[in-house]
Scaffold this active site. Structure first.
Site, PDB file in Angstrom:
ATOM      1  N   TRP A 104       0.835  -1.212   0.000  1.00  0.00           N
ATOM      2  CA  TRP A 104       0.000   0.000   0.000  1.00  0.00           C
ATOM      3  C   TRP A 104       0.862   1.252   0.000  1.00  0.00           C
ATOM      4  CZ3 TRP A 104      -4.289  -1.267  -1.920  1.00  0.00           C
ATOM      5  CH2 TRP A 104      -4.933  -2.456  -1.573  1.00  0.00           C
ATOM      6  N   ASP A 173      -2.079   6.440   6.337  1.00  0.00           N
ATOM      7  CA  ASP A 173      -3.103   5.522   5.832  1.00  0.00           C
ATOM      8  C   ASP A 173      -3.418   4.536   6.955  1.00  0.00           C
ATOM      9  OD1 ASP A 173      -4.609   3.563   4.637  1.00  0.00           O
ATOM     10  OD2 ASP A 173      -3.142   3.057   3.079  1.00  0.00           O
ATOM     11  N   LYS A 197     -12.562  -2.217   6.504  1.00  0.00           N
ATOM     12  CA  LYS A 197     -11.876  -3.132   7.419  1.00  0.00           C
ATOM     13  C   LYS A 197     -12.348  -2.935   8.860  1.00  0.00           C
ATOM     14  CE  LYS A 197      -8.588  -3.520   3.915  1.00  0.00           C
ATOM     15  NZ  LYS A 197      -7.791  -2.677   3.041  1.00  0.00           N
TER      16      LYS A 197
HETATM   17  C1  LIG Z   1      -7.228  -2.190   1.968  1.00  0.00           C
HETATM   18  C2  LIG Z   1      -6.213  -1.124   2.059  1.00  0.00           C
HETATM   19  C3  LIG Z   1      -6.130  -0.109   1.094  1.00  0.00           C
HETATM   20  C4  LIG Z   1      -7.008  -0.059  -0.137  1.00  0.00           C
HETATM   21  O1  LIG Z   1      -8.180   0.553   0.157  1.00  0.00           O
HETATM   22  P1  LIG Z   1      -9.277   0.849  -0.987  1.00  0.00           P
HETATM   23  O2  LIG Z   1     -10.386   1.406  -0.148  1.00  0.00           O
HETATM   24  O3  LIG Z   1      -9.598  -0.440  -1.659  1.00  0.00           O
HETATM   25  O4  LIG Z   1      -8.713   1.843  -1.915  1.00  0.00           O
HETATM   26  C5  LIG Z   1      -5.186   0.870   1.275  1.00  0.00           C
HETATM   27  N1  LIG Z   1      -4.359   0.863   2.335  1.00  0.00           N
HETATM   28  C6  LIG Z   1      -4.404  -0.102   3.264  1.00  0.00           C
HETATM   29  C7  LIG Z   1      -3.454  -0.078   4.422  1.00  0.00           C
HETATM   30  C8  LIG Z   1      -5.330  -1.129   3.161  1.00  0.00           C
HETATM   31  O5  LIG Z   1      -5.387  -2.098   4.084  1.00  0.00           O
END
Ligand SMILES: *Cc1c(COP(=O)(O)O)cnc(C)c1O
Length: 362
Positions: A104, A173, A197
């Site tokens: 990511w 993030d 999540k």
């Molecule tokens: C799942 C995830 C993403 C991707 O998220 P989207 O909503 O599908 O764009 C980005 N960063 C992390 C750390 C993730 O776990």
């Protein structure tokens, strides 16, 4: 189990609390006497306004955010924030530091390079992303506008508990561990997270901006990709994912009802202690490849003695009522994603299964 549900260890979209599903189900046909479901309401109605603003207020309460933070519910996932953040904060001659701790972060770096200079302060590729950097390993630049990090690395299974330090504000993030343990929000200029999540359904992206940081943003981007527009319109410039925001608000109420993030942290720690403890006690059969001081409480990765046994573990696990145990396709092995909605009981049941599986195949 109730409704014939199984233990769902999917990485995302992921399990949501059963209590929330039941509560939302009660309002499915008629929300609070409005005579319609939330998804049928105008996003400018009094009812939705209350749902929306309550969710913002509760998120602020749970995270300890003051009035100097803006809370937005946008769309496009964390993946859009990989681009939108540098689009709004970088530009000709401006630099951002990035800590690369996995797939990511790598994607975030790729997007940022389109909008300014990127300094990779730590490149986890060199350690196969199996551990996080120490502070003295970071090669920070003097003039960075921000330092970007990924708090929990969903694919390889590492997680920051002590965040990197920089003179620049942190941009983080937090898609896969937001509200899973207490954090001090002070160092953060921006936090973003896809909801699917730890916050509920996919299709909502939480963006938190500290006002001091936001004041440094440029506003001359295309309308939908400008934070200023969404802040001034309280995320209602266009139609938001209204049902998703409602659901997210219910997840926040569930967390609040448990006793807030502190209570959730206790449960998450108990889950992690139990599962990692069992892995470490049975190192000849179950092996955790991640460095111990970098282990994630949210995504527990492990290897078995060979790939055939891993395939059998996933198959028999599925038959025994455990879903989503397959590691990410880029990594292989086993991954147990155990976000906030997964109760301790699920991990207790999983450990019983792991013991029996080892006895049969070890
Ligand atoms: C799942 C995830 C993403 C991707 O998220 P989207 O909503 O599908 O764009 C980005 N960063 C992390 C750390 C993730 O776990």
């Amino acid at each position: 189990m109730k409704y014939d549900r199984i233990w769902n260890f999917n990485a995302g979209p992921a399990a949501v609390p059963l209590d929330v599903l039941e509560k939302v189900n009660e309002t499915w046909f008629n929300y609070g006497g409005a005579g319609m479901a939330v998804m049928e309401m105008s996003h400018r109605s009094k009812e939705f306004d209350e749902i929306h603003n309550n969710a913002i207020a509760l998120l602020k309460k749970l995270m300890g955010l003051g009035d100097d933070y803006h809370v937005l519910f946008l769309q496009g996932g964390a993946s859009l924030q990989f681009a939108m953040c540098p689009m709004n904060f970088l530009g000709e001659g401006k630099t951002a530091d990035f800590i690369n701790t996995g797939a990511w972060s790598t994607k975030a770096i790729k997007e940022a390079k389109l909008f300014g200079n990127v300094n990779v302060a730590f490149d986890g590729n060199e350690v196969d992303f199996m551990r996080l950097p120490k502070q003295d390993e970071l090669k920070l630049s003097d003039d960075a506008v921000y330092l970007h990090c990924t708090s929990n690395n969903t694919i390889k299974g590492t997680q920051f508990f002590d965040f990197p330090k920089s003179d620049a504000p942190l941009v983080c993030d937090m898609s896969s561990d937001i509200l899973s343990h207490r954090i001090d929000p002070k160092p953060f200029g921006m936090i973003y997270a896809g909801a699917q999540k730890n916050l509920g359904p996919s299709g909502v992206t939480l963006v938190i901006l500290h006002d001091d940081f936001y004041q440094k943003a440029n506003h001359d981007n295309t309308t939908m990709l400008t934070y200023k527009i969404h802040i001034e319109k309280n995320s209602l410039y266009n139609t938001p994912n209204s049902f998703g925001i409602y659901f997210l608000g219910e997840v926040l109420q569930w967390i609040d009802g448990l006793g807030g993030v502190e209570a959730v942290e206790k449960i998450n720690k108990a889950k992690a202690d139990l599962l990692y403890g069992f892995i470490d006690d049975n190192i000849d059969f179950y092996r955790g490849p991640v460095a111990k001081d970098s282990r994630s409480w949210m995504n527990v990765c492990m290897r078995l003695p060979n790939e055939d046994l891993e395939a059998l573990f996933i198959k028999e696990g599925r038959e025994a009522g455990f879903n989503g145990l397959k590691g990410h396709r880029s990594v292989g092995g086993i991954r147990v994603s155990m976000y906030n909605a997964i109760p301790l009981k699920a991990i207790e049941d999983l450990v019983v299964f792991m013991k029996a599986f080892m006895a049969k195949n070890g």
